[in-house]
Design an enzyme around this catalytic site. Structure first.
Site, short mmCIF file in Angstrom:
data_model
loop_
_atom_site.label_atom_id
_atom_site.label_comp_id
_atom_site.label_asym_id
_atom_site.label_seq_id
_atom_site.Cartn_x
_atom_site.Cartn_y
_atom_site.Cartn_z
CG ASP A 265 -2.28 0.42 1.03
OD1 ASP A 265 -2.47 1.52 0.49
OD2 ASP A 265 -3.21 -0.33 1.39
CG ASP B 183 -4.66 5.48 1.11
OD1 ASP B 183 -5.63 4.73 1.18
OD2 ASP B 183 -4.52 6.48 1.85
CD GLU C 218 -8.87 4.63 -1.52
OE1 GLU C 218 -9.75 4.26 -0.75
OE2 GLU C 218 -8.01 5.44 -1.20
CG HIS D 204 -8.92 -1.54 4.21
ND1 HIS D 204 -8.78 -1.58 2.83
CD2 HIS D 204 -8.51 -0.31 4.60
CE1 HIS D 204 -8.30 -0.42 2.42
NE2 HIS D 204 -8.13 0.37 3.46
CG ASP D 205 -11.33 1.97 3.42
OD1 ASP D 205 -10.82 1.89 4.56
OD2 ASP D 205 -10.76 2.51 2.46
O1 ISL Z 1 -13.47 4.59 4.27
C1 ISL Z 1 -14.12 5.42 3.68
C2 ISL Z 1 -15.51 5.61 3.98
O2 ISL Z 1 -15.89 4.78 4.98
C3 ISL Z 1 -13.53 6.21 2.62
O3 ISL Z 1 -14.05 7.48 2.54
C4 ISL Z 1 -12.02 6.25 2.78
O4 ISL Z 1 -11.67 7.14 3.77
C5 ISL Z 1 -11.41 6.66 1.49
O5 ISL Z 1 -11.77 5.70 0.58
C6 ISL Z 1 -9.90 6.71 1.57
O6 ISL Z 1 -9.44 5.49 2.03
C7 ISL Z 1 -8.08 5.28 2.18
O7 ISL Z 1 -7.44 6.32 2.87
C8 ISL Z 1 -7.80 6.50 4.23
C9 ISL Z 1 -7.81 5.21 5.03
O8 ISL Z 1 -8.45 5.41 6.26
C10 ISL Z 1 -8.49 4.10 4.29
O9 ISL Z 1 -8.41 2.91 5.03
C11 ISL Z 1 -7.85 3.99 2.96
O10 ISL Z 1 -8.33 2.91 2.21
C12 ISL Z 1 -6.79 7.44 4.78
O11 ISL Z 1 -5.50 6.97 4.48
#
Ligand code: ISL
Length: 588
Positions: free
Chosen positions: A128, A230, A284, A359-360
């Site tokens: 990541d 990310d 992402e 994971h989100d």
């Molecule tokens: O998880 C979300 C909504 O529940 C998304 O808005 C998420 O914050 C967004 O997709 C960005 O995600 C990524 O960056 C974040 C991290 O918390 C997430 O786990 C990651 O996938 C900040 O680094």
């Protein structure tokens, strides 16, 4: 009237047959073939996979101890969520050391052993890349905040307070909703799209960019096979920080993804790092639309290979209610429409991805299937069938192969995720309805997808000897690897079969996708065609039995290549479908 009942065993035989004969047809695919298009990616959340040292947190040695399990799935790539030095404000998405391993996860020696173990098993490793922001505990930020003339000042976005308050920017995680945090040391605000402990890096600064590219090369030289990037769409900002332009009112995410120099930076990243190795890259794609997607992934632009969009993940929410899903479920018509549209985006150029959880997100079974005991097996398998039969690289989230489901915590104290905790605080501060909020989180909270992996029916599901960092789903007594490995009809064994089928049939990877019976509200059906090979995929997304009529122009039903239930009833061109039945049928 003809009734054919085909036992599942036959399907297995057919798969084996196609595996042997697939070489010849694979030759016909043009030279646009790429390993990452043909790959199945398996995502591991290291914190929750396997704890080897008894601290209740998963770690790299834990993953090493389970490499044979990972291999047994038949997948090609493992994407690991962040494993780097981090104070864990956001479970590793706040990095304080980009070239070191998080203490709880192990050491660089463990990392090297893990990479070696994967490569020995012909599994690629994708890490990541979290470079929209770092941790506030990163040395760069510690320096940056010291003084306005510190050499690291420009590694981050600062707004001097004597200029007045900066224009509002939304924060995903902040309890006040603002992405600007005042820092008294230098009488200035810094920008943080996520938590206060995740200050945004300043990509305008060429020195910062060089640090990032050098760091990427550091990992590539170790042999890493790619990066999942990310919120990469947000790295470029208009550093004059104007008021949010009117066109983005109500959609600040689209604004964040529309930075003025984004594609210059990605091209530079490609030149300085990605292009030097035969690696994969996936953005992402937060805020990325069907119109802008090509700018990231068209091969001639020399930026990235793939991106994953959020349109699918946006389905099923109540209008205007962030993270509260409609209790009546979602519309399959909308679902079909979104995935069909995104297929067409990459029909000629570029390449897509498909996923139903990560994971989100909550667990795919709870959200898109049906986690009631009666339907969990069939609906898990049906969703897996969807993921493995689309024209896009599948990103499959660990635990979905077992049919893991949402834990649905009742109490805020059980949650560990900064997003849920801060949203709860925000709701409380605004005198919002906390019960309603918690009700919503049972379906949508990210911790639902982060509970420890379920290895067996022993204490803590065999994840750890100590109390796990997040509670184990009580259904582990039944839903676990040990039980499912023994059962030939388990969700796990079905997943393995489905991966094999995808790998055996090039038409499932590269074939043209055509949606059938668009207006059908419960059945998702499509064909996949490559040269003269054609298969039909029929998925019943509902708990009601139904009948699907095969259109005349698609050919006639041949072998049943996969069936998630024991029987199939075909009467002339009518396929009778049981609740959540999934079929892949050869067409002649
Ligand atoms: O998880 C979300 C909504 O529940 C998304 O808005 C998420 O914050 C967004 O997709 C960005 O995600 C990524 O960056 C974040 C991290 O918390 C997430 O786990 C990651 O996938 C900040 O680094």
């Amino acid at each position: 009237m003809k009734n054919i009942k085909l036992p599942t065993i036959l399907s297995i035989l057919f798969i084996s047959f196609f595996m042997i004969t697939n070489k010849a047809s694979a030759q016909k695919i043009d030279n646009d073939r790429k390993w990452w298009k043909e790959a199945v990616v398996y995502q591991i959340y290291p914190r929750s996979f396997k704890d080897s040292d008894g601290d209740g947190v998963g770690d790299l040695k834990g993953i090493i101890s389970k490499l044979d399990y990972i291999k047994s799935l038949g997948i090609d790539v493992v994407w690991l969520n962040p494993i780097f030095g981090s104070p864990n404000d956001d479970n590793g998405y706040d990095i304080s050391d980009y070239r070191g391993i998080m203490k709880e996860f192990g050491t660089m020696k463990d990392f090297d052993a893990l990479l070696k173990g994967m490569h020995e098993r012909k599994i690629k490793m994708v890490l990541d890349l979290v470079v929209n922001h770092s941790s506030d505990e990163h040395k760069w930020f510690q320096e940056s905040r010291k003084s306005r003339d510190n050499p690291y000042r420009n590694y981050y976005h600062w707004w001097d307070a004597e200029r007045g308050k900066p224009a509002h920017r939304f924060s995903f995680f902040d309890v006040d909703g603002s992405a600007w945090k005042y820092d008294s040391t230098t009488n200035a605000y810094y920008l943080h799209y996520f938590s206060r402990k995740q200050p945004d890096l300043n990509w305008e600064n060429p020195k910062l960019r060089k640090e990032i590219f050098d760091m990427m090369n550091f990992w590539f030289k170790k042999g890493v096979d790619g990066f999942r990037m990310d919120v990469i769409s947000a790295i470029s900002k208009d550093t004059t920080f104007p008021e949010l332009p009117a066109k983005y009112h109500g959609d600040f995410v689209a604004y964040y993804a529309d930075g003025p120099h984004l594609h210059e930076y990605l091209k530079e990243m490609n030149k300085e790092a990605l292009s030097k190795y035969y690696v994969m890259s996936v953005a992402e794609g937060l805020g990325v639309t069907t119109e802008t997607a090509h700018n990231f992934v068209d091969p001639d632009r020399k930026e990235l290979n793939m991106l994953y969009h959020f349109e699918g993940m946006g389905i099923g929410y109540l209008p205007g209610q962030f993270k509260h899903m409609d209790p009546n479920g979602y519309s399959l018509l909308e679902f079909k429409n979104v995935y069909t549209k995104w297929d067409s985006v990459f029909a000629k150029k570029g390449w897509g991805t498909v996923y139903l959880g990560n994971h989100d997100q909550p667990r795919m079974l709870t959200r898109w299937g049906n986690d009631a005991p009666k339907y969990r097996e069939a609906s898990s398998k049906m969703l897996t069938t969807f993921l493995m039969t689309m024209r896009a690289t599948p990103y499959y989230y660990f635990g979905d192969e077992l049919g893991m489901s949402n834990i649905k915590f009742d109490r805020i104290e059980d949650y560990k995720d900064i997003e849920t905790i801060n949203m709860y605080e925000k709701t409380k501060n605004e005198n919002g309805d906390l019960d309603y909020f918690l009700q919503g989180q049972k379906i949508s909270a990210r911790d639902n997808g982060r509970t420890p992996f379920q290895w067996d029916d022993s204490k803590n599901a065999g994840f750890s000897n100590a109390t796990p960092w997040l509670k184990v789903n009580p259904n582990y007594k039944k839903v676990n690897v040990a039980a499912e490995e023994k059962d030939p009809n388990s969700i796990l064994n079905y997943f393995k079969k489905m991966v094999k089928l995808r790998k055996a049939l090039p038409e499932l990877v590269y074939g043209k996708y055509e949606l059938l019976d668009k207006e059908n509200k419960t059945v998702y059906a499509y064909t996949r065609t490559l040269d003269n090979k054609k298969v039909l995929v029929v998925l019943n997304f509902s708990k009601m039995p139904t009948t699907f009529d095969m259109p005349k122009n698609i050919g006639t039903a041949g072998q049943v290549l996969i069936n998630n239930l024991k029987e199939i009833t075909l009467q002339k061109r009518a396929i009778k479908l049981q609740p959540y039945q999934a079929l892949v049928i050869r067409l002649n």
